[in-house]
Design a protein around this motif. Sequence first.
Motif, mmCIF file in Angstrom:
data_model
loop_
_atom_site.group_PDB
_atom_site.id
_atom_site.type_symbol
_atom_site.label_atom_id
_atom_site.label_comp_id
_atom_site.label_asym_id
_atom_site.label_seq_id
_atom_site.Cartn_x
_atom_site.Cartn_y
_atom_site.Cartn_z
ATOM 1 N N ASP A 64 0.838 -1.191 0.000
ATOM 2 C CA ASP A 64 0.000 0.000 0.000
ATOM 3 C C ASP A 64 0.879 1.249 0.000
ATOM 4 O O ASP A 64 2.101 1.161 0.167
ATOM 5 N N LEU A 65 0.246 2.418 -0.166
ATOM 6 C CA LEU A 65 0.967 3.682 -0.226
ATOM 7 C C LEU A 65 0.515 4.629 0.876
ATOM 8 O O LEU A 65 -0.684 4.765 1.134
ATOM 9 N N ALA A 66 1.480 5.282 1.504
ATOM 10 C CA ALA A 66 1.204 6.418 2.376
ATOM 11 C C ALA A 66 1.958 7.599 1.800
ATOM 12 O O ALA A 66 3.143 7.484 1.485
ATOM 13 N N ILE A 67 1.285 8.716 1.594
ATOM 14 C CA ILE A 67 1.925 9.868 0.961
ATOM 15 C C ILE A 67 1.615 11.152 1.728
ATOM 16 O O ILE A 67 0.586 11.273 2.396
ATOM 17 N N VAL A 68 2.552 12.083 1.631
ATOM 18 C CA VAL A 68 2.341 13.432 2.151
ATOM 19 C C VAL A 68 2.427 14.391 0.975
ATOM 20 O O VAL A 68 3.423 14.404 0.238
ATOM 21 N N LEU A 69 1.373 15.175 0.790
ATOM 22 C CA LEU A 69 1.318 16.176 -0.269
ATOM 23 C C LEU A 69 1.385 17.563 0.366
ATOM 24 O O LEU A 69 0.908 17.771 1.479
ATOM 25 N N GLN A 70 1.965 18.512 -0.369
ATOM 26 C CA GLN A 70 1.998 19.893 0.124
ATOM 27 C C GLN A 70 1.617 20.860 -0.985
ATOM 28 O O GLN A 70 2.054 20.712 -2.136
ATOM 29 N N VAL A 97 -3.610 7.822 2.352
ATOM 30 C CA VAL A 97 -3.245 6.408 2.283
ATOM 31 C C VAL A 97 -4.090 5.753 1.201
ATOM 32 O O VAL A 97 -5.302 5.990 1.110
ATOM 33 N N ALA A 98 -3.445 4.962 0.365
ATOM 34 C CA ALA A 98 -4.132 4.247 -0.709
ATOM 35 C C ALA A 98 -3.755 2.770 -0.642
ATOM 36 O O ALA A 98 -2.571 2.434 -0.501
ATOM 37 N N PHE A 99 -4.750 1.903 -0.742
ATOM 38 C CA PHE A 99 -4.502 0.473 -0.688
ATOM 39 C C PHE A 99 -4.195 -0.070 -2.078
ATOM 40 O O PHE A 99 -4.877 0.269 -3.062
ATOM 41 N N GLY A 100 -3.165 -0.912 -2.151
ATOM 42 C CA GLY A 100 -2.816 -1.530 -3.420
ATOM 43 C C GLY A 100 -3.840 -2.578 -3.836
ATOM 44 O O GLY A 100 -4.432 -3.261 -2.988
ATOM 45 N N GLU A 101 -4.067 -2.662 -5.144
ATOM 46 C CA GLU A 101 -4.997 -3.645 -5.686
ATOM 47 C C GLU A 101 -4.242 -4.648 -6.554
ATOM 48 O O GLU A 101 -3.147 -4.374 -7.037
ATOM 49 N N ARG A 102 -4.823 -5.803 -6.755
ATOM 50 C CA ARG A 102 -4.128 -6.868 -7.481
ATOM 51 C C ARG A 102 -3.846 -6.493 -8.932
ATOM 52 O O ARG A 102 -2.917 -7.019 -9.529
#
Length: 240
Positions: A64-70, A97-102
Amino acid sequence: MPASWVILLAAFLATPALGQDFVVPPADYPTLPAEAAGAEGFVPKGWRLEAQASGDLNKDGIADLAIVLQDTDPAKLVEHDGLGASPLDSNPRLLAVAFGERGGDYKLATTNHTLIPRRVDPVIADPLDEAGGIGIARGGLQIKLYLFSSAGSWDTRDASFTFRWQKGAFRLIGFDATNVQRNTGVVETNSVNYLTGKVETATGTIDSDENHVERSKIKPAPLLTLDEVGDGLAFDPGLE
């Protein structure tokens, strides 16, 4: 809340002596795409990808992804003639946060703009400077924040939050913070496990490796969600 934290919080909330023309523009938070092929796909126009971390957060075996945007709005670079940084970069941040998909894409799970506080006081350092940042470890989402004041307080604080995906939300399971009083050299470290209710508090000084350690318990309570935690640098961990 320990007395040293009350003093630190008061210093953090204080406003320095600035001219009356010091005005921080209001923040606008965009709606992110529901799905994207990668971190860059979630970045709105006028914003930048500041940090990212990868790891399995929902126990499905997919990263999955965790990101910080500014935001990068030039209008939010505030000039002033008072103490601290000028111009002050008051551009807000957004945690997502975005969950990875298959299939390889990522589906947006949550966004939050309160945990990483917006910089609105020129004497308070950027909360992601020094020890600040995001990470994913052992299935937990970790956010580390930093508090340093160049005027009005001798206290420095490192705070680390650990969230776990449970019952459809990211919930706080761990909190660690170290407070250093730069004038006295006193160091206080607190570690809270909200799953077990166990608290460990260590006190010492910067010029000694010896610490006095106390262990205690906090009252059982529902785990706070990411949104319920609020401002990470004003967070009350529930210690008495």
